[in-house]
Write a protein that holds these residues in place. Structure first.
Motif, PDB file in Angstrom:
ATOM      1  N   ASP A   1       0.825  -1.209   0.000  1.00 48.19           N
ATOM      2  CA  ASP A   1       0.000   0.000   0.000  1.00 48.19           C
ATOM      3  C   ASP A   1       0.861   1.262   0.000  1.00 48.19           C
ATOM      4  OD1 ASP A   1      -2.255  -1.549   0.006  1.00 48.19           O
ATOM      5  OD2 ASP A   1      -2.595  -1.390   2.167  1.00 48.19           O
ATOM      6  N   GLU A   2       2.047   1.171   0.636  1.00 48.45           N
ATOM      7  CA  GLU A   2       2.923   2.344   0.691  1.00 48.45           C
ATOM      8  C   GLU A   2       3.622   2.597  -0.646  1.00 48.45           C
ATOM      9  OE1 GLU A   2       6.247   4.281   3.719  1.00 48.45           O
ATOM     10  OE2 GLU A   2       5.688   2.185   3.926  1.00 48.45           O
ATOM     11  N   ARG A   3       3.741   1.553  -1.454  1.00 46.21           N
ATOM     12  CA  ARG A   3       4.369   1.655  -2.777  1.00 46.21           C
ATOM     13  C   ARG A   3       5.704   2.415  -2.693  1.00 46.21           C
ATOM     14  NH1 ARG A   3       2.492   0.446  -7.843  1.00 46.21           N
ATOM     15  NH2 ARG A   3       3.552   1.468  -9.578  1.00 46.21           N
ATOM     16  N   ILE A   4       6.656   1.811  -2.053  1.00 49.01           N
ATOM     17  CA  ILE A   4       7.935   2.470  -1.774  1.00 49.01           C
ATOM     18  C   ILE A   4       8.739   2.654  -3.066  1.00 49.01           C
ATOM     19  CG2 ILE A   4      10.060   2.383  -0.420  1.00 49.01           C
ATOM     20  CD1 ILE A   4       8.584   0.367   1.433  1.00 49.01           C
ATOM     21  N   ARG A   5       9.223   3.884  -3.263  1.00 54.14           N
ATOM     22  CA  ARG A   5      10.126   4.200  -4.359  1.00 54.14           C
ATOM     23  C   ARG A   5      11.223   5.114  -3.820  1.00 54.14           C
ATOM     24  NH1 ARG A   5       7.442   0.755  -6.032  1.00 54.14           N
ATOM     25  NH2 ARG A   5       6.482   0.466  -8.092  1.00 54.14           N
ATOM     26  N   PHE A   6      12.329   5.180  -4.556  1.00 54.78           N
ATOM     27  CA  PHE A   6      13.436   6.027  -4.134  1.00 54.78           C
ATOM     28  C   PHE A   6      13.124   7.489  -4.470  1.00 54.78           C
ATOM     29  CE2 PHE A   6      15.243   1.816  -4.745  1.00 54.78           C
ATOM     30  CZ  PHE A   6      15.924   1.645  -3.548  1.00 54.78           C
ATOM     31  N   PRO A   7      13.439   8.427  -3.569  1.00 59.30           N
ATOM     32  CA  PRO A   7      13.083   9.835  -3.769  1.00 59.30           C
ATOM     33  C   PRO A   7      13.950  10.481  -4.856  1.00 59.30           C
ATOM     34  CG  PRO A   7      14.406   9.599  -1.794  1.00 59.30           C
ATOM     35  CD  PRO A   7      14.134   8.202  -2.280  1.00 59.30           C
ATOM     36  N   VAL A   8      13.311  10.976  -5.878  1.00 57.57           N
ATOM     37  CA  VAL A   8      14.031  11.548  -7.014  1.00 57.57           C
ATOM     38  C   VAL A   8      14.645  12.891  -6.619  1.00 57.57           C
ATOM     39  CG1 VAL A   8      13.789  12.423  -9.379  1.00 57.57           C
ATOM     40  CG2 VAL A   8      12.545  10.370  -8.662  1.00 57.57           C
ATOM     41  N   GLY A   9      15.894  13.089  -7.026  1.00 56.91           N
ATOM     42  CA  GLY A   9      16.578  14.350  -6.781  1.00 56.91           C
ATOM     43  C   GLY A   9      17.255  14.463  -5.438  1.00 56.91           C
ATOM     44  N   ARG A  10      17.250  13.391  -4.652  1.00 55.92           N
ATOM     45  CA  ARG A  10      17.863  13.417  -3.326  1.00 55.92           C
ATOM     46  C   ARG A  10      19.183  12.652  -3.314  1.00 55.92           C
ATOM     47  NH1 ARG A  10      15.705  17.194   0.191  1.00 55.92           N
ATOM     48  NH2 ARG A  10      13.444  16.982   0.366  1.00 55.92           N
ATOM     49  N   LEU A  11      20.136  13.160  -2.532  1.00 58.04           N
ATOM     50  CA  LEU A  11      21.280  12.349  -2.134  1.00 58.04           C
ATOM     51  C   LEU A  11      20.830  11.510  -0.935  1.00 58.04           C
ATOM     52  CD1 LEU A  11      24.070  15.100  -2.222  1.00 58.04           C
ATOM     53  CD2 LEU A  11      23.416  13.516  -4.045  1.00 58.04           C
ATOM     54  N   HIS A  12      21.625  10.524  -0.543  1.00 64.14           N
ATOM     55  CA  HIS A  12      21.271   9.655   0.590  1.00 64.14           C
ATOM     56  C   HIS A  12      19.900   9.020   0.367  1.00 64.14           C
ATOM     57  CE1 HIS A  12      24.542  11.705   2.724  1.00 64.14           C
ATOM     58  NE2 HIS A  12      23.983  12.837   2.355  1.00 64.14           N
ATOM     59  N   GLU A  13      19.597   8.667  -0.890  1.00 59.25           N
ATOM     60  CA  GLU A  13      18.263   8.144  -1.202  1.00 59.25           C
ATOM     61  C   GLU A  13      17.941   6.879  -0.416  1.00 59.25           C
ATOM     62  OE1 GLU A  13      21.295   6.190  -3.265  1.00 59.25           O
ATOM     63  OE2 GLU A  13      20.783   8.304  -3.515  1.00 59.25           O
TER      64      GLU A  13
ATOM     65  N   THR B   1      14.436   5.395   2.446  1.00 52.27           N
ATOM     66  CA  THR B   1      13.616   4.216   2.156  1.00 52.27           C
ATOM     67  C   THR B   1      13.946   2.984   2.992  1.00 52.27           C
ATOM     68  OG1 THR B   1      15.176   3.640   0.387  1.00 52.27           O
ATOM     69  CG2 THR B   1      13.239   4.915  -0.244  1.00 52.27           C
ATOM     70  N   ALA B   2      15.162   2.865   3.521  1.00 58.14           N
ATOM     71  CA  ALA B   2      15.595   1.612   4.141  1.00 58.14           C
ATOM     72  C   ALA B   2      14.667   1.154   5.258  1.00 58.14           C
ATOM     73  CB  ALA B   2      17.023   1.763   4.668  1.00 58.14           C
ATOM     74  N   TYR B   3      14.327   2.038   6.187  1.00 60.64           N
ATOM     75  CA  TYR B   3      13.485   1.633   7.320  1.00 60.64           C
ATOM     76  C   TYR B   3      12.085   1.242   6.869  1.00 60.64           C
ATOM     77  CZ  TYR B   3      11.965   6.575   7.185  1.00 60.64           C
ATOM     78  OH  TYR B   3      11.494   7.816   6.800  1.00 60.64           O
ATOM     79  N   ARG B   4      11.629   1.814   5.765  1.00 63.46           N
ATOM     80  CA  ARG B   4      10.309   1.450   5.240  1.00 63.46           C
ATOM     81  C   ARG B   4      10.318   0.044   4.661  1.00 63.46           C
ATOM     82  NH1 ARG B   4       7.819   7.074   2.926  1.00 63.46           N
ATOM     83  NH2 ARG B   4       8.955   8.461   4.327  1.00 63.46           N
ATOM     84  N   PHE B   5      11.405  -0.300   3.951  1.00 64.77           N
ATOM     85  CA  PHE B   5      11.529  -1.669   3.450  1.00 64.77           C
ATOM     86  C   PHE B   5      11.642  -2.663   4.603  1.00 64.77           C
ATOM     87  CE2 PHE B   5      13.285   0.327  -0.543  1.00 64.77           C
ATOM     88  CZ  PHE B   5      12.295  -0.134  -1.384  1.00 64.77           C
ATOM     89  N   LEU B   6      12.423  -2.316   5.618  1.00 68.09           N
ATOM     90  CA  LEU B   6      12.625  -3.221   6.751  1.00 68.09           C
ATOM     91  C   LEU B   6      11.312  -3.496   7.478  1.00 68.09           C
ATOM     92  CD1 LEU B   6      15.940  -1.668   8.104  1.00 68.09           C
ATOM     93  CD2 LEU B   6      15.707  -3.927   7.046  1.00 68.09           C
ATOM     94  N   TYR B   7      10.465  -2.470   7.593  1.00 65.36           N
ATOM     95  CA  TYR B   7       9.191  -2.671   8.277  1.00 65.36           C
ATOM     96  C   TYR B   7       8.189  -3.403   7.391  1.00 65.36           C
ATOM     97  CZ  TYR B   7       5.339  -1.817  11.457  1.00 65.36           C
ATOM     98  OH  TYR B   7       4.298  -1.989  12.325  1.00 65.36           O
ATOM     99  N   ALA B   8       8.259  -3.144   6.087  1.00 63.50           N
ATOM    100  CA  ALA B   8       7.350  -3.832   5.153  1.00 63.50           C
ATOM    101  C   ALA B   8       7.680  -5.317   5.053  1.00 63.50           C
ATOM    102  CB  ALA B   8       7.421  -3.189   3.773  1.00 63.50           C
ATOM    103  N   SER B   9       8.955  -5.646   5.266  1.00 65.07           N
ATOM    104  CA  SER B   9       9.371  -7.044   5.196  1.00 65.07           C
ATOM    105  C   SER B   9       8.997  -7.775   6.479  1.00 65.07           C
ATOM    106  CB  SER B   9      10.890  -7.128   4.986  1.00 65.07           C
ATOM    107  OG  SER B   9      11.343  -8.452   5.085  1.00 65.07           O
ATOM    108  N   GLY B  10       8.222  -8.827   6.368  1.00 60.38           N
ATOM    109  CA  GLY B  10       7.855  -9.602   7.547  1.00 60.38           C
ATOM    110  C   GLY B  10       9.041 -10.311   8.164  1.00 60.38           C
ATOM    111  N   LYS B  11      10.046 -10.602   7.332  1.00 59.86           N
ATOM    112  CA  LYS B  11      11.235 -11.299   7.828  1.00 59.86           C
ATOM    113  C   LYS B  11      12.443 -10.809   7.017  1.00 59.86           C
ATOM    114  CE  LYS B  11      10.896 -15.692   8.796  1.00 59.86           C
ATOM    115  NZ  LYS B  11      10.819 -17.182   8.641  1.00 59.86           N
TER     116      LYS B  11
END
Length: 333
Positions: free
Chosen positions: A175-187, A191-201
């Motif tokens: 539902d969050e549809r995670i994508r990397f933020p365009v135009g940012r450094l440290h992209e 996103t990392a913590y969002r992927f970690l929480y979306a991953s059940g394991k």
């Protein structure tokens, strides 16, 4: 190729001296069921030609030619085109071990994990240094809460970066549809913590399967005002996201925000071209005061961080750093 196991996404921009080595390391993987997506991000050198030549040699390779939009935009373009059950990112000036895809897939399937993180080498050209992961035992399996808390509590590099991981493709279509933020450094930090929480394991393994090449003059090697602004932006995203998605982890989101401020303040203080009292830093300080609680009463926080936080809130943190700098100078005399 129908139903590849892994889609390997390679954003390509101005790396013609490194690109062949990168692609060769992917082509020669012991796992052959790959889709290799070379995303030419409007590179002005010979990279587009190199990509097309490789595609003519290997049917698993597809080239996406696009206008320049930056690393995040190139990764996102690859995600939208990927057909694999899993997705992996390889930066085009880096390379991977011959068995990288096979080993990551083995752990993903055996543990039924949506995210697998491997160890890596820092490649300095004349030598390679293995990253010290500082994990109690490996392989280590983390739940969504455990992995996200670890990210906020310690910010280990192996959890932050996008390129040492195998992602189940479904992670990009929640539902969050995670994508990397365009135009940012440290992209990756956005996103990392969002992927970690979306991953059940999430599984962390000790195998050093990725070679992170260090180049002089790279964007990440130069730290300037843009880095400061983007660091503030991702750090100020921790608390709002956590309040909405994982309110039970809010105390760790607050902690990560405070640590981000103190660490950035110290860096600005010691970088000649940066100003710790710049408007963006003043805004960040006010944000910390309004949105975080004092760490002093928390038993799970070390005394050094408690001291920094207290001094920060009473506006004595700069004076404390000046005293520490003076003491270091005295010891060095």
């Amino acid at each position: 190729m129908e139903n590849p196991c892994i889609s390997v996404i390679v954003p390509v921009y101005k790396v013609e001296q490194h690109l062949d080595k990168c692609i060769q390391s992917i082509v020669q993987q012991t796992l052959s069921s790959l889709e290799i997506l070379l995303v030419d991000d409007g590179s002005p050198d010979r990279c587009p030609e190199i990509c097309d030549k490789w595609a003519a040699r290997d049917s698993r390779i597809r080239v996406i030619h696009k206008d320049n939009g930056g690393l995040s935009d190139a990764r996102n373009a690859g995600i939208e085109s990927a057909c694999g059950e899993y997705i992996m990112f390889v930066d085009s000036d880096d390379y991977i071990a011959e068995q990288a895809c096979e080993r990551l897939l083995e752990y993903a399937r055996s543990e039924e994990a949506e995210l697998v993180c491997c160890n890596f080498f820092w490649d300095y050209g004349i030598r390679q240094v293995e990253e010290n992961m500082k994990v109690d035992y490996l392989p280590r399996i983390f739940s969504a809460d455990e992995a996200t808390e670890l990210f906020f509590r310690q910010k280990p590099l192996y959890l932050i970066v996008a390129w040492n991981k195998l992602y189940r493709r479904d992670l990009f279509y929640t539902d969050e549809r995670i994508r990397f933020p365009v135009g940012r450094l440290h992209e990756d930090e956005f996103t990392a913590y969002r992927f970690l929480y979306a991953s059940g394991k999430t599984v962390v393994i000790s195998d050093p399967l990725y070679y992170y090449v260090q180049r002089e003059g790279s964007i990440m090697a130069r730290y300037g005002e843009r880095n400061v602004c983007d660091t503030v932006a991702y750090a100020m995203g921790y608390i709002p996201w956590t309040r909405n998605a994982a309110p039970h982890l809010i105390r760790w989101a607050e902690y990560a925000t405070i640590v981000s401020y103190t660490t950035l303040f110290i860096r600005c203080r010691h970088e000649p071209l940066l100003d710790e009292d710049a408007p963006v830093m003043r805004d960040f300080f006010e944000y910390v005061k309004r949105n975080t609680h004092c760490l002093f009463s928390r038993s799970d926080i070390g005394w050094k961080m408690k001291l920094k936080d207290v001094l920060l809130r009473v506006r004595l943190f700069p004076l404390f750093l000046s005293v520490m700098d003076w003491l270091k100078y005295i010891r060095g005399c």
